[in-house]
Motif scaffolding. Structure first.
Motif, PDB file in Angstrom:
ATOM      1  N   ASP A 215     -25.324  61.146 -52.134  1.00 13.75           N
ATOM      2  CA  ASP A 215     -25.762  59.943 -52.849  1.00 13.75           C
ATOM      3  C   ASP A 215     -27.004  60.239 -53.692  1.00 13.75           C
ATOM      4  OD1 ASP A 215     -25.626  57.319 -53.653  1.00 13.75           O
ATOM      5  OD2 ASP A 215     -26.847  56.572 -51.990  1.00 13.75           O
ATOM      6  N   LEU A 216     -26.915  61.316 -54.476  1.00 17.44           N
ATOM      7  CA  LEU A 216     -28.054  61.759 -55.278  1.00 17.44           C
ATOM      8  C   LEU A 216     -27.680  61.761 -56.750  1.00 17.44           C
ATOM      9  CD1 LEU A 216     -30.958  62.816 -54.700  1.00 17.44           C
ATOM     10  CD2 LEU A 216     -30.025  65.125 -54.892  1.00 17.44           C
ATOM     11  N   ASP A 217     -28.505  61.132 -57.574  1.00 19.94           N
ATOM     12  CA  ASP A 217     -28.294  61.093 -59.024  1.00 19.94           C
ATOM     13  C   ASP A 217     -29.662  61.118 -59.683  1.00 19.94           C
ATOM     14  OD1 ASP A 217     -27.532  60.772 -61.620  1.00 19.94           O
ATOM     15  OD2 ASP A 217     -26.326  58.972 -61.299  1.00 19.94           O
ATOM     16  N   LEU A 218     -30.109  62.332 -60.079  1.00 20.31           N
ATOM     17  CA  LEU A 218     -31.452  62.518 -60.622  1.00 20.31           C
ATOM     18  C   LEU A 218     -31.378  62.977 -62.070  1.00 20.31           C
ATOM     19  CD1 LEU A 218     -33.063  64.458 -57.623  1.00 20.31           C
ATOM     20  CD2 LEU A 218     -33.313  62.020 -58.155  1.00 20.31           C
ATOM     21  N   LEU A 225     -40.167  62.693 -56.132  1.00 21.26           N
ATOM     22  CA  LEU A 225     -39.216  62.429 -55.052  1.00 21.26           C
ATOM     23  C   LEU A 225     -39.923  61.757 -53.883  1.00 21.26           C
ATOM     24  CD1 LEU A 225     -37.354  65.849 -55.179  1.00 21.26           C
ATOM     25  CD2 LEU A 225     -36.553  63.663 -56.095  1.00 21.26           C
ATOM     26  N   THR A 228     -36.052  58.502 -49.047  1.00 23.43           N
ATOM     27  CA  THR A 228     -34.693  58.994 -48.855  1.00 23.43           C
ATOM     28  C   THR A 228     -34.281  59.940 -49.966  1.00 23.43           C
ATOM     29  OG1 THR A 228     -34.104  56.929 -47.735  1.00 23.43           O
ATOM     30  CG2 THR A 228     -32.295  58.295 -48.516  1.00 23.43           C
ATOM     31  N   GLU A 229     -34.759  59.700 -51.174  1.00 21.70           N
ATOM     32  CA  GLU A 229     -34.409  60.567 -52.304  1.00 21.70           C
ATOM     33  C   GLU A 229     -34.943  61.980 -52.089  1.00 21.70           C
ATOM     34  OE1 GLU A 229     -33.778  59.065 -56.685  1.00 21.70           O
ATOM     35  OE2 GLU A 229     -35.889  59.600 -56.385  1.00 21.70           O
ATOM     36  N   GLN A 232     -32.616  63.644 -49.524  1.00 20.35           N
ATOM     37  CA  GLN A 232     -31.322  64.018 -50.081  1.00 20.35           C
ATOM     38  C   GLN A 232     -31.430  65.186 -51.062  1.00 20.35           C
ATOM     39  OE1 GLN A 232     -29.666  62.877 -48.008  1.00 20.35           O
ATOM     40  NE2 GLN A 232     -28.649  60.927 -48.409  1.00 20.35           N
ATOM     41  N   PHE A 233     -32.560  65.291 -51.752  1.00 18.02           N
ATOM     42  CA  PHE A 233     -32.778  66.441 -52.634  1.00 18.02           C
ATOM     43  C   PHE A 233     -32.788  67.726 -51.814  1.00 18.02           C
ATOM     44  CE2 PHE A 233     -35.657  69.512 -54.657  1.00 18.02           C
ATOM     45  CZ  PHE A 233     -35.098  69.609 -55.919  1.00 18.02           C
ATOM     46  N   THR A 236     -29.021  68.423 -50.493  1.00 21.39           N
ATOM     47  CA  THR A 236     -27.897  68.623 -51.395  1.00 21.39           C
ATOM     48  C   THR A 236     -27.477  70.086 -51.483  1.00 21.39           C
ATOM     49  OG1 THR A 236     -27.035  68.250 -53.620  1.00 21.39           O
ATOM     50  CG2 THR A 236     -29.365  68.830 -53.458  1.00 21.39           C
TER      51      THR A 236
END
Length: 424
Positions: A215-218, A225, A228-229, A232-233, A236
């Protein structure tokens, strides 16, 4: 109500709370312990050690069951000599704010932090989860010797499942020859908490990173960051390099380098609120070897590492080769690994020249400096009178050794960008 009745009620309340079980977050460790553990290792401000004393005394601990280092004594300002800390995280979701339905408890991230005897160099070595290695006989859940028999070849990330942190420590010792003095585990929520406490970790992205699995879209560019972001980074794989764990490790090293640069900055270390928040986020979500769980250890560790220069902090991936008959699995490249391990053992500084597939060098803003880096140094001419060229001085011998480019990683001072997905 009489004084006697008040006292009896107080005793009942105390007794009841004394029987409460600790949160399962203490017993379940996370995949990405990198961030939180390095905060404790490298932020090191003494006021933070005092501030978290009330937390440390309640932390879960584990006995490694080996000849680990003795606990730090009161008033000790640094740790004597060289030391090695094992940092392990699992993929358990139990008790965490992140729960995507996956189950298991594997050490999907395993790091070893070594500080040299003179306390001038720090090396963080990452071990791929898919590495196939021999396992020694591991102790059982209650420390029983030989509970799990030795195995000739097993996937590295299953050591936590077999015998917990003590088993992972023994596997790492067997693979590297390093003595594991201390060890720690951390949860998903620790990573989230640390990134929030520091106000976000600023990383550079050479191109967008999109990974529906995490669920990562950067977007491309400089990204902060948080929460949660940030987690997830670090997790990934599909969004970076070739989509494998080796690429994920190099992506994590970009994050860790950026984190350390922020931690070493005056703005971070001079802010007691941030320092306390970082320490609290780490300690509340960690399980430590028994010789680490004290305010004295925190103080001594802080005193030991606080002055290590950024250019003497290196992140290295344990070198590997492809497994000959198990697709997607790796074997140790022991010859290349020994080069690094010998340098770590000697305490000699070194420089990592090889980069992983998920790393791209950040463009320089100074064209003069960039040109200077690409120009070959002028050759030293022999003296006109025919005398011999003087031998190198001792200072020259202290120059960092350059590692072969098949050994990947980066120094903490190197400002690199995540390259995103480069191989499909």
């Amino acid at each position: 109500m009489t004084d006697q009745e008040i006292e009896q009620n107080t005793q009942r309340v105390t007794s009841r709370h004394g029987r409460l079980r600790r949160s399962s977050a203490w017993r379940n460790v996370a995949r990405v312990l990198v961030t939180t553990a390095l905060v404790g290792v490298l932020s090191g401000v003494s006021v933070a050690a005092y501030a978290v004393w009330g937390l440390v005394r309640d932390v879960d601990t584990v006995d490694l069951g080996t000849e680990s280092a003795e606990a730090i004594g009161a008033g000790q300002q640094s740790i004597d000599g060289a030391f090695t800390i094992l940092l392990v995280g699992s993929d358990s979701r139990a008790g965490q704010s992140i729960d995507d339905g996956e189950e298991g408890e594997l050490n999907d991230v395993t790091l070893v932090l070594n500080v040299s005897e003179d306390h001038q160099n720090a090396t963080v070595m990452s071990f791929p989860r898919d590495l196939m290695v021999p396992f020694p006989s591991c102790p059982g859940p209650k420390g029983e010797e030989g509970y799990y028999p030795a195995m000739s070849e097993q996937q590295f990330n299953s050591s936590l499942q077999y015998g917990g942190l003590p088993c992972t420590a023994q596997v790492v010792e067997s693979l590297t020859g390093l003595d594991i003095d201390y060890a720690g585990l951390v949860t998903f929520d620790g990573v989230i908490g640390v990134s929030k406490a520091i106000g976000g970790v600023d990383v550079c992205l050479a191109q967008p990173i999109v990974d529906p699995k995490s669920d990562l879209d950067l977007p491309a560019g400089d990204v902060s960051l948080v929460g949660t972001e940030a987690l997830q980074f670090l997790r990934t794989r599909a969004g970076v390099g070739d989509g494998g764990d080796v690429s994920r490790i190099s992506n994590q090293q970009i994050f860790m380098s950026a984190l350390i640069r922020q931690l070493k900055s005056a703005e971070t270390l001079a802010d007691p609120v941030k320092v306390y928040g970082l320490a609290k986020a780490g300690v509340e979500n960690m399980t430590l070897s028994s010789n680490m769980a004290s305010v004295q250890f925190m103080q001594a560790l802080a005193g030991t590492v606080k002055d290590i220069d950024l250019d003497r902090i290196n992140f290295v991936q344990y070198p590997t080769t492809e497994h000959p008959y198990q697709e997607g699995r790796l074997l140790p490249d022991r010859d290349s690994a020994q080069i690094v391990l010998d340098l770590i053992e000697s305490g000699q500084p070194f420089e990592v020249t090889g980069r992983g597939q998920a790393v791209e060098e950040e463009a320089s803003d100074d064209p003069v400096a960039e040109n200077a880096e690409t120009e070959a140094p002028a050759e030293t001419e022999a003296p006109a009178d025919g005398t011999e060229t003087p031998a190198p001085t001792e200072e020259a011998n202290d120059e960092p050794v350059q590692l072969p480019d098949n050994i990947t990683g980066q120094g903490a001072a190197a400002e690199t960008c995540s390259a995103g997905r480069t191989v499909y």
